[in-house]
Scaffold this active site. Sequence first.
Site, PDB file in Angstrom:
ATOM      1  N   ASN A   9       0.669  -1.062  -0.380  1.00  0.00           N
ATOM      2  CA  ASN A   9       0.025   0.286  -0.129  1.00  0.00           C
ATOM      3  C   ASN A   9       0.733   1.964  -0.464  1.00  0.00           C
ATOM      4  O   ASN A   9       1.573   1.599   1.000  1.00  0.00           O
ATOM      5  CB  ASN A   9      -0.993  -0.233   1.235  1.00  0.00           C
ATOM      6  CG  ASN A   9      -1.201   0.901   1.522  1.00  0.00           C
ATOM      7  OD1 ASN A   9      -1.665   2.065   0.085  1.00  0.00           O
ATOM      8  ND2 ASN A   9      -2.784   1.309   2.714  1.00  0.00           N
ATOM      9  N   LYS A  11       0.026   4.283  -0.425  1.00  0.00           N
ATOM     10  CA  LYS A  11      -0.427   5.371   0.509  1.00  0.00           C
ATOM     11  C   LYS A  11       0.170   6.530  -0.713  1.00  0.00           C
ATOM     12  O   LYS A  11      -0.029   6.427  -1.447  1.00  0.00           O
ATOM     13  CB  LYS A  11       0.229   5.266   1.674  1.00  0.00           C
ATOM     14  CG  LYS A  11      -0.320   4.605   2.505  1.00  0.00           C
ATOM     15  CD  LYS A  11      -0.120   4.446   3.855  1.00  0.00           C
ATOM     16  CE  LYS A  11      -0.726   3.477   4.880  1.00  0.00           C
ATOM     17  NZ  LYS A  11       0.033   3.577   5.557  1.00  0.00           N
ATOM     18  N   HIS A  98     -10.127   0.988   4.736  1.00  0.00           N
ATOM     19  CA  HIS A  98      -7.810   1.526   5.184  1.00  0.00           C
ATOM     20  C   HIS A  98      -8.690   2.144   6.902  1.00  0.00           C
ATOM     21  O   HIS A  98      -8.974   3.348   6.061  1.00  0.00           O
ATOM     22  CB  HIS A  98      -6.866   2.339   4.432  1.00  0.00           C
ATOM     23  CG  HIS A  98      -6.120   1.982   5.747  1.00  0.00           C
ATOM     24  ND1 HIS A  98      -5.452   3.078   6.232  1.00  0.00           N
ATOM     25  CD2 HIS A  98      -4.691   1.009   5.111  1.00  0.00           C
ATOM     26  CE1 HIS A  98      -4.030   2.378   6.460  1.00  0.00           C
ATOM     27  NE2 HIS A  98      -3.999   1.502   5.973  1.00  0.00           N
ATOM     28  N   GLU A 100      -6.702   4.370   7.365  1.00  0.00           N
ATOM     29  CA  GLU A 100      -7.145   6.217   7.530  1.00  0.00           C
ATOM     30  C   GLU A 100      -7.927   6.904   6.485  1.00  0.00           C
ATOM     31  O   GLU A 100      -8.168   7.896   6.405  1.00  0.00           O
ATOM     32  CB  GLU A 100      -5.578   6.506   6.455  1.00  0.00           C
ATOM     33  CG  GLU A 100      -4.633   6.488   7.851  1.00  0.00           C
ATOM     34  CD  GLU A 100      -3.141   5.798   7.207  1.00  0.00           C
ATOM     35  OE1 GLU A 100      -3.006   5.982   5.320  1.00  0.00           O
ATOM     36  OE2 GLU A 100      -1.929   5.065   7.030  1.00  0.00           O
ATOM     37  N   GLU A 170      -6.051  -5.019  10.436  1.00  0.00           N
ATOM     38  CA  GLU A 170      -4.677  -3.825  10.919  1.00  0.00           C
ATOM     39  C   GLU A 170      -5.213  -3.311  11.896  1.00  0.00           C
ATOM     40  O   GLU A 170      -5.571  -1.846  11.514  1.00  0.00           O
ATOM     41  CB  GLU A 170      -5.015  -2.838   9.275  1.00  0.00           C
ATOM     42  CG  GLU A 170      -4.745  -3.771   7.938  1.00  0.00           C
ATOM     43  CD  GLU A 170      -3.524  -2.626   7.298  1.00  0.00           C
ATOM     44  OE1 GLU A 170      -2.796  -2.614   7.032  1.00  0.00           O
ATOM     45  OE2 GLU A 170      -4.311  -1.257   7.259  1.00  0.00           O
ATOM     46  N   GLY A 176       2.164   2.178  10.965  1.00  0.00           N
ATOM     47  CA  GLY A 176       3.421   2.976  10.286  1.00  0.00           C
ATOM     48  C   GLY A 176       3.371   3.640  11.776  1.00  0.00           C
ATOM     49  O   GLY A 176       4.189   4.477  12.361  1.00  0.00           O
ATOM     50  N   SER A 216       2.897  -1.817  10.443  1.00  0.00           N
ATOM     51  CA  SER A 216       4.790  -2.068  10.625  1.00  0.00           C
ATOM     52  C   SER A 216       5.115  -3.691  10.836  1.00  0.00           C
ATOM     53  O   SER A 216       6.308  -4.528  11.217  1.00  0.00           O
ATOM     54  CB  SER A 216       4.799  -1.865  12.379  1.00  0.00           C
ATOM     55  OG  SER A 216       4.604  -0.548  12.341  1.00  0.00           O
TER      56      SER A 216
HETATM   57  P1  PGA Z   1       2.181  -0.113   7.577  1.00  0.00           P
HETATM   58  O1  PGA Z   1       1.935   0.196   6.855  1.00  0.00           O
HETATM   59  O2  PGA Z   1       3.207  -0.791   6.681  1.00  0.00           O
HETATM   60  O3  PGA Z   1       3.529   1.479   7.371  1.00  0.00           O
HETATM   61  O4  PGA Z   1       2.619   0.256   9.169  1.00  0.00           O
HETATM   62  C1  PGA Z   1       0.667  -0.505   6.811  1.00  0.00           C
HETATM   63  C2  PGA Z   1      -0.684   0.079   6.204  1.00  0.00           C
HETATM   64  O5  PGA Z   1      -1.535   0.890   6.522  1.00  0.00           O
HETATM   65  O6  PGA Z   1      -2.022  -1.195   5.458  1.00  0.00           O
END
Ligand code: PGA
Length: 255
Positions: A9, A11, A98, A100, A170, A176, A216
């Site tokens: 992803n 982003k 997601h 976010e 997630e 993140g 992460s």
């Molecule tokens: P990350 O993000 O691996 O940077 O923690 C995962 C995601 O948001 O899909």
Amino acid sequence: MRKKIVAGNWKMNMDYNEGLSLFSELINMVKDEVTGKQQAVVCSPFIHLHSLVQLSKGYTKFSLGAQNAHQAESGAYTGEISAKMIRSVGAEYVILGHSERRQYFGESNDLLAKKTDTALKHDLNPIFCIGETLQERESNKHFDVIKNQLAEGVFHLDETSFGKLVIAYEPVWAIGTGVTASSAQAQEIHAFIRKEIASKYNQQVADDTTILYGGSCTPKNAPELFAQPDIDGGLIGGASLKSRDFVDIIKVYNS
Ligand code: PGA
């Protein structure tokens, strides 16, 4: 048998040229190094999708996906992108729900149910994300949150449509942050998700559903996470922007 999938992803990262060079690098590395049956997916910004699909032609290991799609078919929604448009450039997946999107764009389970229907109608496979916040985990509500996200977001689907989904667990507190769920914590939730699917549909549907872990995930922790019986791959944010790291995560499933 359910598929093993490692999805990146990106982003809102990578301008057009950066994205194309990262993807070309990925294709070359994967060609040389990946030997298993796993599928790799890159969910890029919309702007890259058409070109990345072209670059991936003739190379079946990689599929492309978007990171969002609008719930309406088409119309006066300035600035939005439809599922049909995404499918028309050859992308096969779309991330929906997601955290976010839920957090910054106010996407509710009801809205996500509509987005899922529209994506499926246009032959996209949703990677449907669910997961609890830190506060919800600390107050011991994580199982209820997951149950509710599934019930309201995707359990209206019939068995055939549900079979086109990939579920991604997630935990919001792991995205993140550098804090990963332990493999035991992740396995516990993945097993719970599979159990919920089995009671809504049946055991066969549950056994055939690919459930990814995200938050992460790195080349270091992926082997232990992916070795869990109910974890079928990962949804990778930060580490998918570095070709070496992303390919090393894909290689966890090498035969
Ligand atoms: P990350 O993000 O691996 O940077 O923690 C995962 C995601 O948001 O899909």
